[in-house]
Design an enzyme around this catalytic site. Structure first.
Site, PDB file in Angstrom:
ATOM      1  N   SER A 201       8.615 137.262  -5.346  1.00  0.00           N
ATOM      2  CA  SER A 201       8.076 135.630  -5.106  1.00  0.00           C
ATOM      3  C   SER A 201       8.422 134.984  -6.181  1.00  0.00           C
ATOM      4  O   SER A 201       8.169 135.559  -6.964  1.00  0.00           O
ATOM      5  CB  SER A 201       6.973 135.851  -4.157  1.00  0.00           C
ATOM      6  OG  SER A 201       5.993 136.320  -5.316  1.00  0.00           O
ATOM      7  N   LYS A 202       8.285 133.501  -5.713  1.00  0.00           N
ATOM      8  CA  LYS A 202       7.691 132.690  -6.639  1.00  0.00           C
ATOM      9  C   LYS A 202       6.555 133.168  -7.815  1.00  0.00           C
ATOM     10  O   LYS A 202       6.707 132.697  -8.672  1.00  0.00           O
ATOM     11  CB  LYS A 202       7.426 131.426  -6.222  1.00  0.00           C
ATOM     12  CG  LYS A 202       8.519 131.183  -5.266  1.00  0.00           C
ATOM     13  CD  LYS A 202       8.359 129.622  -4.832  1.00  0.00           C
ATOM     14  CE  LYS A 202       8.899 128.707  -3.819  1.00  0.00           C
ATOM     15  NZ  LYS A 202       9.379 127.445  -3.824  1.00  0.00           N
ATOM     16  N   ARG A 203       5.764 133.631  -7.234  1.00  0.00           N
ATOM     17  CA  ARG A 203       4.315 133.871  -7.819  1.00  0.00           C
ATOM     18  C   ARG A 203       4.322 135.150  -8.789  1.00  0.00           C
ATOM     19  O   ARG A 203       3.848 136.185  -9.309  1.00  0.00           O
ATOM     20  CB  ARG A 203       2.986 134.864  -7.007  1.00  0.00           C
ATOM     21  CG  ARG A 203       2.424 133.935  -5.841  1.00  0.00           C
ATOM     22  CD  ARG A 203       1.604 132.463  -6.452  1.00  0.00           C
ATOM     23  NE  ARG A 203       1.864 131.447  -6.028  1.00  0.00           N
ATOM     24  CZ  ARG A 203       1.290 130.532  -7.029  1.00  0.00           C
ATOM     25  NH1 ARG A 203       1.343 130.666  -8.081  1.00  0.00           N
ATOM     26  NH2 ARG A 203       1.036 129.303  -6.291  1.00  0.00           N
ATOM     27  N   ASP A 204       5.638 136.545  -8.568  1.00  0.00           N
ATOM     28  CA  ASP A 204       5.859 137.473  -9.552  1.00  0.00           C
ATOM     29  C   ASP A 204       6.080 136.842 -10.894  1.00  0.00           C
ATOM     30  O   ASP A 204       5.974 137.175 -11.516  1.00  0.00           O
ATOM     31  CB  ASP A 204       7.298 138.042  -8.661  1.00  0.00           C
ATOM     32  CG  ASP A 204       6.687 138.983  -7.499  1.00  0.00           C
ATOM     33  OD1 ASP A 204       5.793 139.722  -7.528  1.00  0.00           O
ATOM     34  OD2 ASP A 204       7.637 139.020  -6.712  1.00  0.00           O
TER      35      ASP A 204
END
Ligand code: GLU
Length: 516
Positions: free
Chosen positions: A264-267
């Site tokens: 994900s983008k947050r990773d």
């Protein structure tokens, strides 16, 4: 040129382009190149609520940095424009109307509040509300209201949406190039909105209309769009466009480095790895992030790495130029299984590209980085440094970071070796050697090496008595580039200065060892 092969990359400007989107662009690019077809960039910006200013520019800049060129698109032109859906707004209403006229869509007058109430009622019974073939019979739409009421509502400007009337009890078959036959039951599908209250089409309508009008032959996109494809196939059927319907290829998910779950983008932040091509500057610092570019990746390395996330050529070859990659590419070698995002592998690819790149080119790329540090050096010097350092780092900026000693005095000496092996009595011999080297007419690596050998033999010394200390004195470490090349690069005056600074410091380390 094969004018029957037309592919499109169709990002929505809702934020930075995730690395998965870049892979989608790449596969579209490779297949088009391979087939001699046309590649189109289409900006899908009909969802005003998700529009993020700057996102389109970001997408364009990312694609430019990566070196993927498009044949048609905003700012490029082409016979099928405009290529920004917001500029095609007036065109979609007619198609929504066609669906109504053919009985495949209907007006829905339910207000947001009514739908929320409905949703809550379902939730209280632990069910999920869906506007579909069953629930539409109890909702406020042109299927349940009288023709007269519908007419009055439309004439008086009551807000409405147009929804697709998904048929009951049918199967929709998708023949996906990657996944094979996929079957959806229409009873599982909702009546998707086609035209919104603001007159804008939804993604589904605009996407199908544009793919048709732009004569798209293949839709290559992420797996998350597979469920929507059932609706899309219904649309092709309702419009009577089935015989020119594109072929679909849905790409596998990109998984986290540990293989668990979707990347994900947050990773990116969590794992300290880039998941976007280039930096994204947001108002809030916590929403800004670095991209592959800022990590020091070369664009070709990123593309090479991404190509292998879900595809392989079926051979052992791993390093491909873009044209070679296109030549080797085929849609039927894309795998169904999710592809693990392995950052070490990405770094490895980058290192391979660094090694392969001409030193002079690397020298040019280092220029702005050296300038940032206020290092005043010539292009030639940067080229030499690049040649010595490129096999020792994974990323270009690390040449400057790790090899800082080519530009400024050594900051720190590796003490372990000095403690273990330094012999203050040897200093005289080491300095005498340097004096001889300094006086050689040609201060050049091979000459320095030859002379050193002779000197060592004559004085009964071994390489181990000299090399490590010279290297630590010049670079702080024994792991730097080859000694004589480093001496040649630094030059006699600098070498002398460094030896004269280092040896007393070594003595001190040595004295501390004795005293402690
Ligand atoms: N606009 C969609 C996206 O943002 C395009 C999906 C498709 O390729 O159909 O991914």
């Amino acid at each position: 040129m094969n004018d029957k092969i037309r592919l499109r990359f169709a990002p929505s400007p809702t934020g930075a382009l995730h690395i998965g989107g870049v892979r989608t662009a790449l596969y579209n690019y490779l297949f088009t190149q391979k087939m001699g077809g046309t590649l189109i960039l289409r900006i899908e910006d009909t969802d005003q609520t998700r529009y993020v200013p700057g996102a389109e520019t970001y997408i364009l800049e990312s694609l430019r940095w990566l070196g993927m060129e498009f044949d048609e698109g905003p700012g490029i032109g082409g016979d099928f424009g405009p290529y920004r859906q917001s500029e095609r707004k007036s065109l979609y209403g007619k198609y929504a109307q066609d669906l109504i006229d053919s009985g495949n869509a209907y007006y829905a007058f339910d207000t947001a509040e009514e739908l929320t109430a409905m949703r809550e009622a379902f939730e209280s019974r632990k069910e999920t509300f869906r506007y579909d073939g069953i629930t539409r019979q109890q909702l406020k739409n042109s299927l349940t209201l009288s023709a007269e009421e519908v007419k009055t509502r439309l004439e008086s400007g009551d807000p409405y949406t147009i929804r697709l009337k998904v048929p009951r009890d049918e199967e929709v078959l998708i023949n996906d190039i990657v996944r094979g036959e996929v079957v959806f039951q229409t009873n599982e599908l909702d009546d998707k909105i086609m035209l919104k209250g603001d007159g804008m089409p939804t993604y589904h309508l605009a996407n199908i209309v544009d793919d048709h009008l732009m004569k798209i032959s293949h839709v290559v996109r992420g797996e998350e769009w597979l469920p929507s494809t059932a609706h899309h196939i219904l649309l092709y059927r309702f419009f009577g466009w089935e015989d020119t319907m594109p072929q679909f290829a849905h790409l596998p998910l990109i998984l986290r480095p540990n293989g668990k779950g979707k990347l994900s983008k947050r990773d990116g932040d969590k794992l300290g790895i880039p998941v976007f091509p280039i930096a994204w500057e947001a108002e809030k610092a916590e929403d800004s992030f670095k991209g592959f570019r800022e990590f020091g990746f070369m664009p070709q390395a990123v593309l090479n790495f991404l190509a292998f996330l879900g595809w392989n050529p079926g051979t052992e070859q791993e390093i491909f130029s873009l044209p070679q990659m296109a030549e080797a590419f085929s849609l039927d070698r894309i795998s169904k299984a999710g592809a693990r995002f392995d950052f070490d592998k990405a770094s490895w690819f980058n290192q391979q590209y660094l090694i392969q790149t001409e030193n002079a080119t690397l020298g040019q790329l280092l220029k702005p980085l050296a300038k940032e540090k206020n290092y005043e050096v010539t292009d030639e010097y940067l080229t030499i440094v690049a040649s010595m350092m490129k096999e020792r780092v994974n990323f270009l900026p690390d040449i400057i970071k790790t090899g800082y000693y080519f530009f400024e005095p050594v900051r720190e000496y590796e003490e372990k070796m000095i403690r273990k092996k330094w012999n203050p009595d040897r200093k005289t011999a080491l300095l005498a050697l340097n004096e001889q080297l300094e006086n050689l007419p040609d201060y050049q690596a091979e000459k320095l090496e030859a002379h050193t050998k002779t000197y060592l033999e004559a004085n009964g010394l071994g390489f181990g008595d000299v090399f490590p200390f010279y290297r630590i004195a010049l670079s702080g470490t024994t792991k730097g580039p080859a000694l004589f090349e480093m001496m040649e690069a630094l030059g006699r005056a600098e070498v002398k200065k460094r030896l004269l600074t280092a040896f007393p410091a070594f003595d001190e380390v040595f004295a501390n060892k004795i005293n402690s």
